[in-house]
Scaffold this motif. Structure first.
Motif, mmCIF file in Angstrom:
data_model
loop_
_atom_site.group_PDB
_atom_site.id
_atom_site.type_symbol
_atom_site.label_atom_id
_atom_site.label_comp_id
_atom_site.label_asym_id
_atom_site.label_seq_id
_atom_site.Cartn_x
_atom_site.Cartn_y
_atom_site.Cartn_z
ATOM 1 N N ARG A 104 16.539 19.044 60.628
ATOM 2 C CA ARG A 104 17.607 18.050 60.560
ATOM 3 C C ARG A 104 18.219 17.823 61.929
ATOM 4 N N LEU A 105 17.816 18.653 62.902
ATOM 5 C CA LEU A 105 18.310 18.464 64.258
ATOM 6 C C LEU A 105 17.695 17.195 64.856
ATOM 7 N N PRO A 106 18.420 16.553 65.782
ATOM 8 C CA PRO A 106 17.775 15.459 66.515
ATOM 9 C C PRO A 106 16.562 16.008 67.264
ATOM 10 N N GLU A 107 15.504 15.186 67.367
ATOM 11 C CA GLU A 107 14.241 15.647 67.933
ATOM 12 C C GLU A 107 14.419 16.261 69.326
ATOM 13 N N ASP A 108 15.174 15.582 70.209
ATOM 14 C CA ASP A 108 15.264 16.088 71.586
ATOM 15 C C ASP A 108 16.028 17.405 71.654
ATOM 16 N N THR A 109 17.025 17.579 70.760
ATOM 17 C CA THR A 109 17.747 18.852 70.725
ATOM 18 C C THR A 109 16.801 19.989 70.345
ATOM 19 N N ALA A 110 16.009 19.765 69.284
ATOM 20 C CA ALA A 110 15.078 20.795 68.829
ATOM 21 C C ALA A 110 14.096 21.158 69.940
ATOM 22 N N ILE A 111 13.583 20.136 70.646
ATOM 23 C CA ILE A 111 12.630 20.404 71.725
ATOM 24 C C ILE A 111 13.298 21.203 72.836
ATOM 25 N N GLY A 112 14.531 20.812 73.188
ATOM 26 C CA GLY A 112 15.261 21.510 74.250
ATOM 27 C C GLY A 112 15.426 22.988 73.948
ATOM 28 N N ILE A 113 15.735 23.302 72.699
ATOM 29 C CA ILE A 113 15.925 24.706 72.311
ATOM 30 C C ILE A 113 14.618 25.488 72.460
ATOM 31 N N LEU A 114 13.521 24.939 71.907
ATOM 32 C CA LEU A 114 12.239 25.650 71.961
ATOM 33 C C LEU A 114 11.726 25.778 73.401
ATOM 34 N N TRP A 115 11.972 24.762 74.192
ATOM 35 C CA TRP A 115 11.612 24.746 75.612
ATOM 36 C C TRP A 115 12.179 25.989 76.292
ATOM 37 N N ALA A 116 13.504 26.185 76.162
ATOM 38 C CA ALA A 116 14.165 27.310 76.824
ATOM 39 C C ALA A 116 13.772 28.646 76.189
ATOM 40 N N MET A 117 13.568 28.632 74.871
ATOM 41 C CA MET A 117 13.172 29.868 74.177
ATOM 42 C C MET A 117 11.854 30.405 74.720
ATOM 43 N N GLY A 118 10.868 29.531 74.845
ATOM 44 C CA GLY A 118 9.557 29.942 75.344
ATOM 45 C C GLY A 118 9.655 30.538 76.736
ATOM 46 N N MET A 119 10.416 29.877 77.606
ATOM 47 C CA MET A 119 10.556 30.387 78.973
ATOM 48 C C MET A 119 11.240 31.745 78.978
ATOM 49 N N SER A 120 12.276 31.885 78.136
ATOM 50 C CA SER A 120 13.009 33.154 78.096
ATOM 51 C C SER A 120 12.108 34.295 77.644
ATOM 52 N N ILE A 121 11.272 34.024 76.621
ATOM 53 C CA ILE A 121 10.332 35.049 76.159
ATOM 54 C C ILE A 121 9.444 35.486 77.328
ATOM 55 N N GLY A 122 8.986 34.506 78.112
ATOM 56 C CA GLY A 122 8.132 34.805 79.260
ATOM 57 C C GLY A 122 8.840 35.701 80.271
ATOM 58 N N ILE A 123 10.091 35.353 80.578
ATOM 59 C CA ILE A 123 10.836 36.124 81.585
ATOM 60 C C ILE A 123 11.043 37.566 81.112
ATOM 61 N N ILE A 124 11.408 37.727 79.819
ATOM 62 C CA ILE A 124 11.615 39.081 79.280
ATOM 63 C C ILE A 124 10.311 39.880 79.342
ATOM 64 N N LEU A 125 9.206 39.259 78.919
ATOM 65 C CA LEU A 125 7.920 39.971 78.890
ATOM 66 C C LEU A 125 7.477 40.365 80.305
ATOM 67 N N VAL A 126 7.705 39.470 81.287
ATOM 68 C CA VAL A 126 7.337 39.812 82.667
ATOM 69 C C VAL A 126 8.172 40.998 83.153
ATOM 70 N N SER A 127 9.457 40.980 82.811
ATOM 71 C CA SER A 127 10.318 42.068 83.299
ATOM 72 C C SER A 127 10.010 43.385 82.590
ATOM 73 N N LEU A 128 9.489 43.315 81.362
ATOM 74 C CA LEU A 128 9.127 44.536 80.632
ATOM 75 C C LEU A 128 7.822 45.130 81.148
ATOM 76 N N THR A 129 7.032 44.296 81.867
ATOM 77 C CA THR A 129 5.749 44.777 82.371
ATOM 78 C C THR A 129 6.000 45.693 83.567
ATOM 79 N N PRO A 130 5.480 46.925 83.518
ATOM 80 C CA PRO A 130 5.733 47.832 84.639
ATOM 81 C C PRO A 130 5.063 47.324 85.906
ATOM 82 N N GLY A 131 5.703 47.555 87.016
ATOM 83 C CA GLY A 131 5.124 47.159 88.299
ATOM 84 C C GLY A 131 5.448 45.726 88.664
ATOM 85 N N TYR A 132 4.797 45.257 89.691
ATOM 86 C CA TYR A 132 5.056 43.949 90.258
ATOM 87 C C TYR A 132 4.129 42.919 89.602
ATOM 88 N N ALA A 133 4.640 41.735 89.307
ATOM 89 C CA ALA A 133 3.803 40.691 88.701
ATOM 90 C C ALA A 133 3.165 39.861 89.808
#
Lengths: 267, 252
Positions: free
Chosen positions: A84-113
Motif C-alpha cells: 500500500r506504500l507509494p512505489e517510490d517509497t517502497a523502492i527507497g526503503i529496499l534500496w537502503a536496506m540492501g546496502m546496509s546489509i552489505g555494509i554490515i556483512l563486510v564489517s563482520l568479515t574478518p580482515g581487510y576487504a
C-alpha cells in the motif's frame, strides 16, 4: 590505440566493455522507455548486499551479487505492485536496506576487504577471464529471454493494462523484466561498479532514442554507442591513469550533453 | 448456470477503493447486439464498471459473468479502447506494432505474430481508414488519428463485445459523427458499450442508455426518468422527448 591491444588486460577490458554494452544496450532501452530508472537504480544499489555476502562467505563477490540482485529485483517488483506504500517509497526503503546489509556483512568479515572500491566504482582494467565468461553467459540469457518475449515486453512497456486484457500475465512478465535488469547489473558491476551502473542503463538508450522510434533499432544503436564509448573511456583512463568506470561514464554523459546542446541550438 | 445468450451479466456488484464504495449494488445485463451508452459525472465509477467487466478490478461483492464465464476467461472476446490521454506519446512504437498488440491473446508466448494475426491487424487498420499511416510512430499522429489506431487495436482481436471509455473526448465534432457511423456498422457484429460524461453526444446514437453515479439506473431501453438523471447529475435535468430519437438535455 592499436599498440595497447597487445596487452591481455586491455583486450579483456575491451571484451568486457563490449559484453557490457550488449546487455545494457538491450535492457537499458526497456529501462528508459518504461521509465523504471529509479527501480533499476534501487536494484543496483541493493545488490551491494550481495557483495557483502560474497566477502562474508569467502567466495567471489560477483557470485554473491547474482542471487542477491535477483532477490532484490523480485522483492522490489512485488512490493512496489502489491504494497500500500507509494512505489517510490517502497523502492527507497529496499534500496537502503540492501546496502546496509552489505555494509554490515563486510564489517563482520574478518580482515581487510580487498577490491571493495572495484565493486562500488568498477575497474574494467582488472577484469579476470572467468568474469568475462560469466558476462558472456548472462548476455546469452538476456538475449534469449528478450527474443522470446519481445512482443509481450513491448506491450507491457507501452500499455500494461491493455496487455493484461489481451491475456498477458503483466505482473509476472514485469518481474521477469526486473530480473533481466538484475542480470544486467551483474554484467556491469566489473565495468562501472554498483554506484555508476545507472549511467550505462540510461545514457546509451536515451541517446539512441534521438535517432530512431523503433525499439529494435534503438537496442542495436545503444549497443553500438555503449561499445564505442566504453572503448573510448578505457583508452582515456589508460592514457591519463584515472579510474576507468568514472571515465566511461563521463565520456558518455559529455557526448550526450554536447549532442543535446548542439541539437538545442540548431533547432 | 446458463447465460450463454447474454453477453454480460452483473449481479449485485459492489466495488470499494480503500473502503470507499465506488460502485454500489450494480445489476446489469448486456445482450447480444446491444449498443449501450452509460452516462454519468466524472468520478461516478464509469471506468471502474468497464474494468469490472474486463476483470481488471475485482468486485468486493457480487457476480460478474461475461459470455457465461469469468471475465478473466472471456476477455479474449472483448475489445477495449481505454481512455485516450493515458499514453506516453514519446513511446517508440509504430501504428502497426500497436494494432498487432490487439492480437496478443491469439498467439502463444515465444511465437511471432502469424499470418492470420497480420491479416486481422491489416483489416482493422483498413476499417479505421488508417492503412497509410501503418509505419508512422503513434506519437506523431493527430489526436483523432491516434484514437482510430486504438480502436483498430481493439478490433484486431475480432471482439464480440466492444468497450469504449470516453471515446468522444479529444476528437472534433465532424470526426465524432464519422465515428458514431462506424459504430452503427460495427453493432451488427458485436455488442458495444460506451461510457461518457457527455449526454448529448451519446444519446443521439446509442440504442439504450444507462445512468451511473455509484449506482446504476437502467431500464433496458432508451428511456430515462427525470429522477434517474437527477440522481446521476445532482442537478435539475429536463427531459425533452420529440418522439424518436430521444433528446436528453441538461439545464444549467
Amino acid at each position: 590505440m592499436m599498440e595497447l591491444l597487445q596487452y591481455e588486460f586491455i583486450r579483456n577490458a575491451i571484451m568486457a566493455g563490449i559484453l557490457a554494452s550488449i546487455s545494457c544496450g538491450i535492457i537499458g532501452v526497456y529501462v528508459v522507455v518504461k521509465r523504471i530508472v529509479f527501480i533499476s537504480g534501487g536494484i543496483a544499489h541493493a545488490s551491494f548486499g550481495g557483495i557483502g555476502l560474497g566477502y562474508y562467505l569467502g567466495i567471489n563477490p560477483i557470485l554473491g551479487v547474482l542471487p542477491f540482485s535477483i532477490a532484490s529485483a523480485l522483492s522490489m517488483g512485488w512490493v512496489s505492485k502489491r504494497s500500500r506504500l507509494p512505489e517510490d517509497t517502497a523502492i527507497g526503503i529496499l534500496w537502503a536496506m540492501g546496502m546496509s546489509i552489505g555494509i554490515i556483512l563486510v564489517s563482520l568479515t574478518p580482515g581487510y576487504a580487498p577490491d571493495l572500491m572495484t565493486y562500488l566504482f568498477g575497474n574494467i582494467l582488472t577484469v579476470p577471464f572467468s568474469d568475462i565468461v560469466l558476462m558472456l553467459v548472462l548476455d546469452a540469457i538476456i538475449i534469449l529471454v528478450v527474443y522470446s518475449f519481445y512482443k509481450e515486453f513491448l506491450a507491457l512497456c507501452f500499455d500494461e493494462e491493455f496487455a493484461t486484457v489481451r491475456g498477458v500475465h503483466a505482473e509476472r512478465l514485469y518481474l521477469v523484466m526486473l530480473c533481466l535488469i538484475a542480470l544486467t547489473i551483474v554484467v556491469l558491476i566489473r565495468v562501472v561498479g554498483i554506484i555508476l551502473v545507472i549511467a550505462l542503463l540510461t545514457i546509451p538508450a536515451a541517446m539512441s532514442r534521438q535517432f530512431t522510434s523503433n525499439l529494435k533499432k534503438m537496442m542495436l544503436l545503444s549497443i553500438l554507442f555503449g561499445a564505442v564509448f566504453s572503448s573510448g573511456g578505457i583508452w582515456l583512463s589508460y592514457l591519463f591513469d584515472v579510474p576507468s568506470g568514472a571515465t566511461i561514464v563521463l565520456v558518455m554523459s559529455a557526448v550526450y550533453l554536447l549532442y543535446s546542446l548542439v541539437k538545442g541550438i540548431s533547432s | 448456470m446458463n447465460m450463454t445468450a447474454d453477453v454480460v451479466v452483473i449481479k449485485d456488484v459492489w466495488v470499494h477503493y480503500d473502503s470507499i464504495p465506488v460502485l454500489e449494488e450494480i445489476n446489469l445485463v448486456i445482450k447480444e447486439h446491444d449498443f449501450l451508452g452509460i452516462i454519468g459525472v466524472n468520478g461516478g465509477g464509469k471506468s471502474t464498471l468497464l474494468k469490472v467487466i474486463l476483470g481488471l478490478v475485482k468486485p468486493s461483492k457480487g457476480i460478474v459473468r461475461v459470455f457465461g464465464d469469468t471475465p478473466q476467461i472471456s476477455r479474449k472476446y472483448i475489445g477495449y479502447v481505454p481512455q485516450y490521454s493515458l499514453f506516453d506519446l514519446e513511446f517508440p512504437v509504430s501504428v502497426w506494432e500497436v494494432v498487432l498488440m490487439g492480437r496478443l491473446g491469439h498467439t502463444g508466448l515465444f511465437k511471432r505474430y502469424s499470418e492470420d494475426d497480420k491479416r486481422a491487424a491489416l483489416d482493422a487498420l483498413a476499417k479505421m481508414d488508417m492503412l497509410e499511416y501503418k509505419d508512422r510512430q503513434v506519437g506523431k499522429l493527430s489526436g483523432g488519428q491516434q484514437h482510430r489506431v486504438f480502436i483498430a487495436r481493439a478490433l484486431a482481436a475480432n471482439p464480440k463485445l466492444l468497450l469504449l471509455d470516453e471515446p468522444a473526448a479529444g476528437i472534433d465534432t465532424i470526426i465524432q459523427e464519422e465515428f458514431y457511423e462506424l459504430l452503427e456498422k460495427l453493432k451488427t457484429k458485436m455488442a458495444i458499450v460506451l461510457v461518457s460524461h457527455d449526454i448529448s453526444a451519446v444519446s443521439v446514437y446509442v440504442d439504450k442508455i444507462a445512468c451511473l453515479n455509484h449506482r446504476l439506473y437502467y431500464h433496458d431501453s432508451k428511456e430515462l426518468t427525470a429522477e434517474d438523471l437527477e440522481a446521476t447529475y445532482h442537478c435539475p435535468v429536463e427531459l425533452i422527448a420529440h418522439g424518436v430519437p430521444h433528446r436528453v438535455l441538461k439545464k444549467h
